[in-house]
Design an enzyme around this catalytic site. Structure first.
Site, PDB file in Angstrom:
ATOM      1  CB  THR A 251      48.871  53.114   9.313  1.00 55.41           C
ATOM      2  OG1 THR A 251      47.696  52.393   9.645  1.00 55.41           O
ATOM      3  CG2 THR A 251      49.534  52.498   8.108  1.00 55.41           C
TER       4      THR A 251
ATOM      5  NE  ARG B  66      49.982  53.153  -3.840  1.00 59.25           N
ATOM      6  CZ  ARG B  66      48.878  52.833  -3.164  1.00 59.25           C
ATOM      7  NH1 ARG B  66      47.680  53.056  -3.675  1.00 59.25           N
ATOM      8  NH2 ARG B  66      48.968  52.293  -1.963  1.00 59.25           N
TER       9      ARG B  66
ATOM     10  CG  PHE C  78      44.935  46.904  -3.674  1.00 57.19           C
ATOM     11  CD1 PHE C  78      45.769  46.734  -4.769  1.00 57.19           C
ATOM     12  CD2 PHE C  78      45.043  48.070  -2.927  1.00 57.19           C
ATOM     13  CE1 PHE C  78      46.698  47.705  -5.114  1.00 57.19           C
ATOM     14  CE2 PHE C  78      45.977  49.045  -3.261  1.00 57.19           C
ATOM     15  CZ  PHE C  78      46.802  48.862  -4.365  1.00 57.19           C
TER      16      PHE C  78
ATOM     17  CB  ILE D  67      56.683  56.326  11.181  1.00 49.11           C
ATOM     18  CG1 ILE D  67      55.449  57.212  11.439  1.00 49.11           C
ATOM     19  CG2 ILE D  67      57.962  57.104  11.420  1.00 49.11           C
ATOM     20  CD1 ILE D  67      55.212  57.541  12.907  1.00 49.11           C
TER      21      ILE D  67
ATOM     22  CD  GLU E  90      45.339  54.346   7.394  1.00 46.29           C
ATOM     23  OE1 GLU E  90      45.763  53.560   8.240  1.00 46.29           O
ATOM     24  OE2 GLU E  90      44.382  54.093   6.638  1.00 46.29           O
TER      25      GLU E  90
ATOM     26  N   GLY F  89      42.901  52.755  15.303  1.00 44.96           N
ATOM     27  CA  GLY F  89      42.186  52.441  14.071  1.00 44.96           C
ATOM     28  C   GLY F  89      41.645  51.033  14.151  1.00 44.96           C
TER      29      GLY F  89
HETATM   30  C1  LIG Z   1      51.118  54.127   2.528  1.00 41.28           C
HETATM   31  C2  LIG Z   1      49.712  53.632   2.609  1.00 41.28           C
HETATM   32  C3  LIG Z   1      49.009  53.389   1.448  1.00 41.28           C
HETATM   33  C4  LIG Z   1      47.703  52.909   1.493  1.00 41.28           C
HETATM   34  N1  LIG Z   1      47.037  52.684   0.327  1.00 41.28           N
HETATM   35  C5  LIG Z   1      45.788  52.177   0.361  1.00 41.28           C
HETATM   36  C6  LIG Z   1      45.087  51.901  -0.843  1.00 41.28           C
HETATM   37  O1  LIG Z   1      45.540  52.167  -1.960  1.00 41.28           O
HETATM   38  N2  LIG Z   1      43.859  51.346  -0.738  1.00 41.28           N
HETATM   39  C7  LIG Z   1      43.292  51.070   0.473  1.00 41.28           C
HETATM   40  O2  LIG Z   1      42.194  50.548   0.484  1.00 41.28           O
HETATM   41  N3  LIG Z   1      43.913  51.357   1.626  1.00 41.28           N
HETATM   42  C8  LIG Z   1      45.142  51.894   1.614  1.00 41.28           C
HETATM   43  N4  LIG Z   1      45.802  52.175   2.780  1.00 41.28           N
HETATM   44  C9  LIG Z   1      45.078  52.034   4.060  1.00 41.28           C
HETATM   45  C10 LIG Z   1      45.078  50.623   4.598  1.00 41.28           C
HETATM   46  O3  LIG Z   1      43.886  50.013   4.163  1.00 41.28           O
HETATM   47  C11 LIG Z   1      45.116  50.693   6.105  1.00 41.28           C
HETATM   48  O4  LIG Z   1      46.323  51.265   6.511  1.00 41.28           O
HETATM   49  C12 LIG Z   1      45.003  49.329   6.726  1.00 41.28           C
HETATM   50  O5  LIG Z   1      43.726  48.851   6.485  1.00 41.28           O
HETATM   51  C13 LIG Z   1      45.267  49.363   8.225  1.00 41.28           C
HETATM   52  O6  LIG Z   1      44.354  50.202   8.866  1.00 41.28           O
HETATM   53  P1  LIG Z   1      44.417  50.460  10.440  1.00 41.28           P
HETATM   54  O7  LIG Z   1      45.552  51.414  10.715  1.00 41.28           O
HETATM   55  O8  LIG Z   1      43.096  51.095  10.769  1.00 41.28           O
HETATM   56  O9  LIG Z   1      44.622  49.143  11.102  1.00 41.28           O
HETATM   57  C14 LIG Z   1      47.103  52.669   2.749  1.00 41.28           C
HETATM   58  C15 LIG Z   1      47.815  52.926   3.935  1.00 41.28           C
HETATM   59  C16 LIG Z   1      49.105  53.403   3.869  1.00 41.28           C
HETATM   60  C17 LIG Z   1      49.850  53.672   5.138  1.00 41.28           C
HETATM   61  N1  LIG Z   2      56.332  52.448  12.082  1.00 43.39           N
HETATM   62  C1  LIG Z   2      55.156  52.808  12.633  1.00 43.39           C
HETATM   63  N2  LIG Z   2      54.334  53.660  11.997  1.00 43.39           N
HETATM   64  C2  LIG Z   2      53.163  53.999  12.548  1.00 43.39           C
HETATM   65  N3  LIG Z   2      52.724  53.555  13.738  1.00 43.39           N
HETATM   66  C3  LIG Z   2      53.501  52.709  14.429  1.00 43.39           C
HETATM   67  C4  LIG Z   2      54.755  52.296  13.902  1.00 43.39           C
HETATM   68  N4  LIG Z   2      55.318  51.437  14.774  1.00 43.39           N
HETATM   69  C5  LIG Z   2      54.470  51.313  15.805  1.00 43.39           C
HETATM   70  N5  LIG Z   2      53.363  52.072  15.623  1.00 43.39           N
HETATM   71  C6  LIG Z   2      52.220  52.108  16.563  1.00 43.39           C
HETATM   72  O1  LIG Z   2      51.252  51.237  16.020  1.00 43.39           O
HETATM   73  C7  LIG Z   2      49.993  51.894  15.836  1.00 43.39           C
HETATM   74  C8  LIG Z   2      49.389  51.487  14.512  1.00 43.39           C
HETATM   75  O2  LIG Z   2      49.174  50.119  14.408  1.00 43.39           O
HETATM   76  P1  LIG Z   2      47.899  49.581  13.635  1.00 43.39           P
HETATM   77  O3  LIG Z   2      47.912  48.073  13.682  1.00 43.39           O
HETATM   78  O4  LIG Z   2      47.833  50.204  12.289  1.00 43.39           O
HETATM   79  O5  LIG Z   2      46.744  50.054  14.588  1.00 43.39           O
HETATM   80  P2  LIG Z   2      45.629  51.187  14.386  1.00 43.39           P
HETATM   81  O6  LIG Z   2      44.645  50.575  13.492  1.00 43.39           O
HETATM   82  O7  LIG Z   2      45.112  51.431  15.772  1.00 43.39           O
HETATM   83  O8  LIG Z   2      46.299  52.364  13.800  1.00 43.39           O
HETATM   84  C9  LIG Z   2      50.336  53.373  15.845  1.00 43.39           C
HETATM   85  O9  LIG Z   2      49.273  54.149  16.339  1.00 43.39           O
HETATM   86  C10 LIG Z   2      51.565  53.439  16.751  1.00 43.39           C
HETATM   87  O10 LIG Z   2      51.175  53.600  18.078  1.00 43.39           O
END
Ligand SMILES: Cc1cc2nc3c(=O)[nH]c(=O)nc-3n(C[C@H](O)[C@H](O)[C@H](O)COP(=O)(O)O)c2cc1C
Ligand SMILES: Nc1ncnc2c1ncn2[C@@H]1O[C@H](COP(=O)(O)OP(=O)(O)O)[C@@H](O)[C@H]1O
Length: 305
Positions: A203, A278, A283, A257, A254, A192
């Site tokens: 995530t 929710r 934000f 864990i 996404e 991501g």
């Molecule tokens: C449990 C959970 C709740 C989230 N809630 C929101 C939200 O309410 N609003 C939002 O813009 N993004 C939300 N996100 C997404 C985040 O913006 C996103 O996980 C973060 O930008 C990291 O993205 P990446 O995995 O691509 O790095 C949520 C993600 C998770 C895991």
């Molecule tokens: N507790 C966790 N939950 C989800 N992913 C995890 C966790 N711990 C490590 N990871 C690793 O980290 C990656 C997510 O990190 P993140 O910074 O959100 O990158 P991306 O934007 O590529 O998802 C997952 O794809 C996984 O390989």
């Protein structure tokens, strides 16, 4: 379990093994489907192969000429069949040939060739061109028939349509009640924006392996995630991440864990849905989102599910 993908029923050869077979499309493999299949499996005595004869896509999808989202796409469905004790599955390709197959031909060219001696299906099962086949025609051909009556829970029919409406409307508690298992989706973990880790909320972003039905509300769900053979509590967001991205073309799925810290890029994981928490929100800052994620995590940790 053996899987046969049949694009032309003429290639089915006369079998020397006797079978009992469950017939139906079985999307969702809900409690009523499970009864039909389990009864068939328990009736498969020595020398009988417990078999499912089904379609590779629903007639509805075929006629609409567009992909239909499923509760249990083929790979997932096959796995459930196997868990129920099925030994052979025939996925008949629903194409022009099958669409025009006369009911009597379905009996002669498919059931008889496979030496099916008893079939099991639900009250609304249809076969043959335009659904013209009847249970009597099967009986007249010398094959025994077991038909399952309509079943209800709290005045709602146990059906694929009922289950689909539970998923669309976030009612995962009812989904469990009607299907006997939590709704789940399977996907490969892809890269991501790599932002999650910067706020201690990595995530795993999912690329779905098949065409699953998703809830229509963007938001956060209490889930469990299976990585390898282990299951962890998790929080799953489905939406457009409005806090960090203005792009609304493709929904992301996404999952964070809990109590987990491993690199799982490229792995297949399964996410099971238990409860809607929710709606997704925009934000004012990434920091505000982080605070909310901590609140979500506290709820997830305390909740028993
Ligand atoms: C449990 C959970 C709740 C989230 N809630 C929101 C939200 O309410 N609003 C939002 O813009 N993004 C939300 N996100 C997404 C985040 O913006 C996103 O996980 C973060 O930008 C990291 O993205 P990446 O995995 O691509 O790095 C949520 C993600 C998770 C895991
Ligand atoms: N507790 C966790 N939950 C989800 N992913 C995890 C966790 N711990 C490590 N990871 C690793 O980290 C990656 C997510 O990190 P993140 O910074 O959100 O990158 P991306 O934007 O590529 O998802 C997952 O794809 C996984 O390989």
């Amino acid at each position: 379990m053996k899987i046969f993908n049949i694009s032309d029923y003429n290639i089915i050869e006369k079998s020397n093994k006797k079978r009992v077979a469950a017939l139906g499309f079985f999307d969702g493999v809900h409690k009523a489907h499970q009864k039909i299949i389990s009864e068939m499996v328990s009736e498969a005595r020595e020398g009988y192969v417990p078999t499912v004869i089904t379609l590779d896509r629903s007639p509805k999808e075929y006629f609409a000429k567009s992909k239909e989202e499923s509760l249990t796409p083929l790979k997932k469905k096959s796995k459930i069949f196997e868990e129920l004790g099925v030994e052979e599955v025939y996925y008949l390709e629903f194409n022009e040939q099958l669409q025009n197959l006369e009911a009597i031909e379905f009996i002669d060219k498919i059931l008889k060739k496979l030496k099916v001696e008893k079939v099991f299906f639900g009250y609304d099962y249809k076969y043959g061109v335009k659904g013209s086949g009847t249970p009597e025609m099967i009986l007249d051909s010398g094959i025994k028939v077991s038909i399952h009556e309509k079943e209800e829970i709290e005045h709602h029919k146990i059906s694929t349509t009922t289950l689909k409406s539970f998923v669309i409307n976030n009612d995962f508690v009812s989904y469990i009640k009607f299907s006997g298992r939590a709704y789940s989706i399977v996907g490969t973990v892809i890269k991501g924006k790599q932002l999650g880790r910067t706020i201690n909320f990595p995530t795993a972003n999912l690329d779905l392996t098949e065409n699953y039905l998703l809830p229509k509300t963007n938001g956060v769900y209490l889930t469990k995630t299976m990585v390898g053979k282990k299951i962890y509590k998790s929080l799953t967001n489905i939406g457009y991440n409005p806090t960090v991205s203005g792009i609304k073309d493709k929904k992301s799925i996404e999952t964070h864990i809990l109590d987990f810290d491993e690199d799982i890029y490229g792995e297949e994981i399964e996410v099971y849905f238990y409860e809607f928490l929710r709606p997704e929100k925009k934000f004012d800052s990434f920091n505000r989102l982080k605070e909310q994620l901590q609140i979500d995590k506290d709820v997830c940790e305390k909740k028993i599910f």
